[in-house]
Scaffold this active site. Structure first.
Site, short mmCIF file in Angstrom:
data_model
loop_
_atom_site.label_atom_id
_atom_site.label_comp_id
_atom_site.label_asym_id
_atom_site.label_seq_id
_atom_site.Cartn_x
_atom_site.Cartn_y
_atom_site.Cartn_z
N LYS A 385 -17.24 25.63 20.73
CA LYS A 385 -18.26 26.67 20.64
C LYS A 385 -19.62 26.21 21.13
CE LYS A 385 -16.28 29.50 16.92
NZ LYS A 385 -16.45 30.01 15.55
N HIS A 436 -5.67 25.32 17.88
CA HIS A 436 -5.73 25.95 16.56
C HIS A 436 -5.76 27.47 16.61
CE1 HIS A 436 -10.04 26.16 17.46
NE2 HIS A 436 -10.22 26.91 16.39
N ASP A 465 -8.02 27.01 8.38
CA ASP A 465 -9.17 27.76 8.91
C ASP A 465 -9.10 29.23 8.52
OD1 ASP A 465 -11.47 28.33 10.39
OD2 ASP A 465 -10.35 28.60 12.26
#
Length: 474
Positions: A385, A436, A465
């Protein structure tokens, strides 16, 4: 008396005051050499015990157990595991009952430590040369030649042999602990196992074994880190105190002596007792206590010093490793939290995900090391990110198709940024960052992997997560 040397510090060795503070060794009446007399003639039992009435070896007297047949002896031997010597008659309920019993002891019970002295009143029934060649015995005596003095000598030499065998066995046991622990010495649990192994080796080498075998040595080693004292290794009567607080398990007189060494920051030596004090690292203090029935010599002290040196080096390595890994862990958390903060998410998210990953890994049977890698690497799951524009990260509503395609690239970006490292944790982080968002059914991104094509680390991180996201305001 020479001073002790441990790592870079040299604590002074002093003699503890004797007035009203001597800690007695366990009463010698509580510790014996056990002798099993096996003979069908009651008079032989009586004469044997009378001849050895005042016998003493290495601070121990004798305790006699009587068996009047080979069958009765077998029952006793199945239940008693500390018999040092068996005086075995050849002819009892059968002509070769004693010889058959010897085979039973060595082959069936697998007892190689007990010293077997064969006694016979009829030498022709079992010729000495044949018996010595075919049976694993330690001595052969005709009853007519076994005078009180010869019996005394035979028992004395047999006990010395028994003691040495037990010491060698316990030294081997201690070495096994050391070897088993040395491969993973930097783990706290393995460090304690290493210390226990070295302690057992020292005890065996000094003929200071636990209460059931030799001189009733009582040894204990404990550490005090910022005031929290814990027993990390122990033998003898202290064996059940490992992992506990010293004050809760140790005799008050012993604890008082240990506290005296700790308070003075000096090692204490008495004739039969030693308390070694050293600081392997600032803020950490370690103490070893040894209580022997015999005088602790300079050579004995040298072995104990070697124990302290080994423990000190092991602690220093452990602390250095923990500091390096702790710094690494903190940097990963801070980096992961800064990325989450940039995404307007709570920084605690990465710590919770890390904790979940560890629990899941252990729960499905992964090793402690794999769980640790996952815990440290998982905070970087959204590392990519960092390459996503603020306008997309901070967009208040649902992203349009074009912006969603850009957002999905964070998985590939994270993988590319992390994959170049050869470090185990960063390699795991690269896998987690890149996979992920893959789905079991193949509808995930960026590669559309499915099922077990997705690395287990990534699957665990994805579950952790999503679980945290569902339970948090975002």
């Amino acid at each position: 008396m020479k001073a002790m040397h441990h790592a870079n510090n040299k604590p002074e060795l002093v003699f503890a005051p004797e007035e009203n503070s001597k800690i007695p060794s366990p009463d010698s009446s509580d510790v014996f050499w056990t002798i099993l007399i096996i003979d069908d003639e009651p008079d032989i039992h009586e004469v044997t015990q009378m001849s050895l009435n005042n016998f003493e070896f290495a601070g121990r007297k004798l305790k006699f157990i009587n068996a009047y047949s080979a069958k009765q002896a077998k029952e006793i031997l199945r239940n008693e595991n500390d018999i040092a010597i068996a005086l075995v008659d050849v002819v009892m309920e059968s002509e070769h009952a004693g010889l058959d019993l010897i085979k039973y002891i060595r082959n069936k019970l697998k007892n190689d430590f007990i010293r077997l002295i064969l006694r016979t009143g009829q030498p022709g029934q079992a010729p000495e040369r044949d018996v010595i060649r075919e049976y694993d015995i330690n001595d052969y005596k005709e009853k007519t030649e076994l005078t009180s003095q010869k019996l005394y000598s035979t028992v004395y030499t047999s006990l010395r042999s028994y003691r040495d065998l037990i010491a060698l066995n316990n030294n081997r046991r201690g070495l096994e602990h050391v070897i088993h622990a040395s491969g993973q010495l930097f783990l706290v649990s393995k460090l304690n196992e290493f210390i226990q192994g070295v302690l057992e080796q020292v005890v065996a080498l000094l003929y200071l074994d636990d209460d059931a075998i030799y001189v009733g040595c009582e040894c204990i080693a404990f550490e005090q880190d910022q005031g929290n004292a814990t027993v990390v290794a122990a033998t003898g009567r202290f064996a059940d105190s490992i992992g506990k607080k010293p004050l809760d398990t140790i005799d008050p007189k012993v604890y008082k002596l240990i506290k005296e060494a700790h308070k003075s920051k000096k090692s204490l030596l008495r004739e039969n007792e030693f308390v070694g004090y050293f600081e392997p690292h600032p803020g950490r203090e370690d103490v070893i206590y040894v209580n022997s029935r015999h005088h602790i010599s300079q050579n004995d002290l040298g072995l104990i010093e070697l124990f302290l040196q080994n423990a000190s080096i092991a602690y220093e390595n452990l602390i250095l490793r923990n500091e390096i890994e702790g710094t690494q862990r903190d940097m990963v958390y801070m980096l992961g939290e800064s990325i989450e903060t940039r995404s307007k998410e709570t920084g605690q998210h990465v710590r919770r995900v890390a904790a979940y990953c560890r629990l899941i890994a252990l729960g499905i049977g992964l090793t402690e090391r794999e769980a640790e890698i996952l815990e440290i690497a998982s905070p970087l799951h959204d590392f990519g990110k960092i390459g996503i524009p603020d306008r997309i990260l901070h967009h208040p509503g649902k992203l349009d198709a074009e912006d969603w395609l850009v957002m999905k690239t964070h998985a590939s970006i994270g993988h590319e940024l992390l994959k170049s490292s050869d470090r185990e944790i960063l390699k795991a982080a690269a896998i987690i960052a890149g996979q992920h968002h893959e789905h079991w059914n193949g509808n995930g991104y960026p590669e559309g992997l499915k099922g077990k094509e997705i690395h287990l680390y990534a699957r665990i991180a994805a579950v952790a997560d999503v679980f945290d996201a569902l339970g948090s305001k975002r």
